[in-house]
Design a protein around this motif. Structure first.
Motif, PDB file in Angstrom:
ATOM      1  N   SER A 105       0.828  -1.217   0.000  1.00 59.72           N
ATOM      2  CA  SER A 105       0.000   0.000   0.000  1.00 59.72           C
ATOM      3  C   SER A 105       0.859   1.262   0.000  1.00 59.72           C
ATOM      4  O   SER A 105       0.570   2.221  -0.715  1.00 59.72           O
ATOM      5  CB  SER A 105      -0.927   0.013   1.217  1.00 59.72           C
ATOM      6  N   ILE A 106       1.918   1.260   0.804  1.00 64.29           N
ATOM      7  CA  ILE A 106       2.829   2.409   0.852  1.00 64.29           C
ATOM      8  C   ILE A 106       3.491   2.600  -0.503  1.00 64.29           C
ATOM      9  O   ILE A 106       3.604   3.726  -1.003  1.00 64.29           O
ATOM     10  CB  ILE A 106       3.876   2.224   1.965  1.00 64.29           C
ATOM     11  N   SER A 107       3.923   1.508  -1.101  1.00 68.11           N
ATOM     12  CA  SER A 107       4.573   1.576  -2.402  1.00 68.11           C
ATOM     13  C   SER A 107       3.651   2.181  -3.452  1.00 68.11           C
ATOM     14  O   SER A 107       4.069   3.038  -4.245  1.00 68.11           O
ATOM     15  CB  SER A 107       5.014   0.171  -2.828  1.00 68.11           C
ATOM     16  N   GLU A 108       2.387   1.757  -3.466  1.00 66.37           N
ATOM     17  CA  GLU A 108       1.436   2.295  -4.436  1.00 66.37           C
ATOM     18  C   GLU A 108       1.144   3.772  -4.172  1.00 66.37           C
ATOM     19  O   GLU A 108       1.081   4.565  -5.100  1.00 66.37           O
ATOM     20  CB  GLU A 108       0.136   1.504  -4.390  1.00 66.37           C
ATOM     21  N   ARG A 109       0.989   4.109  -2.910  1.00 69.21           N
ATOM     22  CA  ARG A 109       0.648   5.498  -2.573  1.00 69.21           C
ATOM     23  C   ARG A 109       1.790   6.467  -2.897  1.00 69.21           C
ATOM     24  O   ARG A 109       1.567   7.557  -3.408  1.00 69.21           O
ATOM     25  CB  ARG A 109       0.286   5.602  -1.102  1.00 69.21           C
ATOM     26  N   LEU A 110       3.021   6.071  -2.582  1.00 65.00           N
ATOM     27  CA  LEU A 110       4.176   6.934  -2.835  1.00 65.00           C
ATOM     28  C   LEU A 110       4.711   6.803  -4.253  1.00 65.00           C
ATOM     29  O   LEU A 110       5.557   7.577  -4.667  1.00 65.00           O
ATOM     30  CB  LEU A 110       5.292   6.622  -1.834  1.00 65.00           C
ATOM     31  N   GLN A 111       4.233   5.796  -4.962  1.00 57.30           N
ATOM     32  CA  GLN A 111       4.685   5.499  -6.319  1.00 57.30           C
ATOM     33  C   GLN A 111       6.193   5.295  -6.391  1.00 57.30           C
ATOM     34  O   GLN A 111       6.866   5.759  -7.313  1.00 57.30           O
ATOM     35  CB  GLN A 111       4.225   6.583  -7.292  1.00 57.30           C
ATOM     36  N   ILE A 112       6.713   4.602  -5.381  1.00 58.41           N
ATOM     37  CA  ILE A 112       8.113   4.175  -5.367  1.00 58.41           C
ATOM     38  C   ILE A 112       8.138   2.723  -4.897  1.00 58.41           C
ATOM     39  O   ILE A 112       7.252   2.286  -4.158  1.00 58.41           O
ATOM     40  CB  ILE A 112       8.999   5.048  -4.441  1.00 58.41           C
ATOM     41  N   PRO A 113       9.135   1.974  -5.323  1.00 49.99           N
ATOM     42  CA  PRO A 113       9.187   0.573  -4.897  1.00 49.99           C
ATOM     43  C   PRO A 113       9.583   0.440  -3.418  1.00 49.99           C
ATOM     44  O   PRO A 113      10.660   0.858  -3.014  1.00 49.99           O
ATOM     45  CB  PRO A 113      10.248  -0.046  -5.807  1.00 49.99           C
ATOM     46  N   VAL A 114       8.659  -0.079  -2.620  1.00 49.56           N
ATOM     47  CA  VAL A 114       8.911  -0.379  -1.218  1.00 49.56           C
ATOM     48  C   VAL A 114       8.623  -1.866  -1.061  1.00 49.56           C
ATOM     49  O   VAL A 114       7.484  -2.299  -1.233  1.00 49.56           O
ATOM     50  CB  VAL A 114       8.008   0.444  -0.266  1.00 49.56           C
ATOM     51  N   ARG A 115       9.642  -2.640  -0.776  1.00 50.34           N
ATOM     52  CA  ARG A 115       9.476  -4.085  -0.728  1.00 50.34           C
ATOM     53  C   ARG A 115      10.066  -4.622   0.563  1.00 50.34           C
ATOM     54  O   ARG A 115      10.930  -3.998   1.163  1.00 50.34           O
ATOM     55  CB  ARG A 115      10.152  -4.706  -1.937  1.00 50.34           C
ATOM     56  N   CYS A 116       9.576  -5.770   0.984  1.00 51.69           N
ATOM     57  CA  CYS A 116      10.106  -6.380   2.201  1.00 51.69           C
ATOM     58  C   CYS A 116       9.951  -7.889   2.130  1.00 51.69           C
ATOM     59  O   CYS A 116       9.378  -8.426   1.187  1.00 51.69           O
ATOM     60  CB  CYS A 116       9.412  -5.819   3.435  1.00 51.69           C
ATOM     61  N   ARG A 117      10.458  -8.544   3.134  1.00 56.66           N
ATOM     62  CA  ARG A 117      10.295  -9.985   3.274  1.00 56.66           C
ATOM     63  C   ARG A 117      10.128 -10.267   4.762  1.00 56.66           C
ATOM     64  O   ARG A 117      10.604  -9.507   5.608  1.00 56.66           O
ATOM     65  CB  ARG A 117      11.498 -10.725   2.696  1.00 56.66           C
ATOM     66  N   CYS A 118       9.419 -11.338   5.080  1.00 59.85           N
ATOM     67  CA  CYS A 118       9.136 -11.671   6.481  1.00 59.85           C
ATOM     68  C   CYS A 118       9.542 -13.106   6.771  1.00 59.85           C
ATOM     69  O   CYS A 118       9.416 -13.977   5.914  1.00 59.85           O
ATOM     70  CB  CYS A 118       7.652 -11.498   6.782  1.00 59.85           C
ATOM     71  N   GLY A 119       9.992 -13.335   7.980  1.00 60.42           N
ATOM     72  CA  GLY A 119      10.327 -14.671   8.444  1.00 60.42           C
ATOM     73  C   GLY A 119       9.628 -14.935   9.762  1.00 60.42           C
ATOM     74  O   GLY A 119       9.565 -14.071  10.623  1.00 60.42           O
ATOM     75  N   VAL A 120       9.076 -16.149   9.905  1.00 60.54           N
ATOM     76  CA  VAL A 120       8.370 -16.518  11.123  1.00 60.54           C
ATOM     77  C   VAL A 120       8.930 -17.847  11.624  1.00 60.54           C
ATOM     78  O   VAL A 120       9.042 -18.812  10.867  1.00 60.54           O
ATOM     79  CB  VAL A 120       6.846 -16.651  10.875  1.00 60.54           C
ATOM     80  N   HIS A 121       9.280 -17.879  12.904  1.00 64.73           N
ATOM     81  CA  HIS A 121       9.744 -19.101  13.558  1.00 64.73           C
ATOM     82  C   HIS A 121       9.081 -19.190  14.916  1.00 64.73           C
ATOM     83  O   HIS A 121       8.820 -18.177  15.556  1.00 64.73           O
ATOM     84  CB  HIS A 121      11.268 -19.093  13.715  1.00 64.73           C
ATOM     85  N   THR A 122       8.818 -20.389  15.351  1.00 62.48           N
ATOM     86  CA  THR A 122       8.201 -20.617  16.654  1.00 62.48           C
ATOM     87  C   THR A 122       9.213 -21.318  17.547  1.00 62.48           C
ATOM     88  O   THR A 122       9.768 -22.344  17.161  1.00 62.48           O
ATOM     89  CB  THR A 122       6.938 -21.488  16.505  1.00 62.48           C
ATOM     90  N   GLY A 123       9.457 -20.747  18.718  1.00 65.23           N
ATOM     91  CA  GLY A 123      10.403 -21.358  19.647  1.00 65.23           C
ATOM     92  C   GLY A 123      10.523 -20.534  20.907  1.00 65.23           C
ATOM     93  O   GLY A 123       9.694 -19.669  21.192  1.00 65.23           O
TER      94      GLY A 123
END
Length: 118
Positions: A18-36
């Motif tokens: 949503s931020i990327s579309e609104r600002l019209q710049i590429p904003v990208r990320c990645r997420c990692g999830v671990h349980t412990g």
């Protein structure tokens, strides 16, 4: 907690899009999830900082570091808690931790079934 971790990860990806579309710049990320297990502490009095540490924190960090952009990568421990009947995952791959230990990991597929699980 695994389910809530997935909800947070997908909310972050959606927010970045949503931020990327609104600002019209590429904003990208990645997420990692671990349980412990993890330990946490507040360090300092003038400028307190909340720290989380432990071997499982390193695994979560590696899940994020080795994830592809705009994806959520989970450890096998999290995958087992989420249940393969409710979520769809890509093929298994290995994430290598500092020190050479490998951990099984999975990329969560962006499907209608996965979004219904949220």
């Amino acid at each position: 907690h695994a389910q809530r971790g997935m909800e947070l990860a997908f909310a972050i990806l959606h927010l970045m899009h949503s931020i990327s579309e609104r600002l019209q710049i590429p904003v990208r990320c990645r997420c990692g999830v671990h349980t412990g297990k993890a330990s946490a502490a507040v360090m300092g009095t003038v400028l307190p900082r909340y720290l989380i540490y432990g071997p499982d924190v390193m695994i979560a960090r590696q899940m994020e570091a080795t994830a592809q952009i705009d994806t959520v990568q989970v450890s096998d421990a999290t995958r087992q808690l989420l249940g393969a009947d409710q979520w769809q995952f890509s093929n298994e791959c290995d994430a290598t931790l500092p020190g050479g230990t490998t951990v099984k990991s999975w990329t969560v597929l962006r499907t209608d079934a996965n979004f219904a699980a949220l």
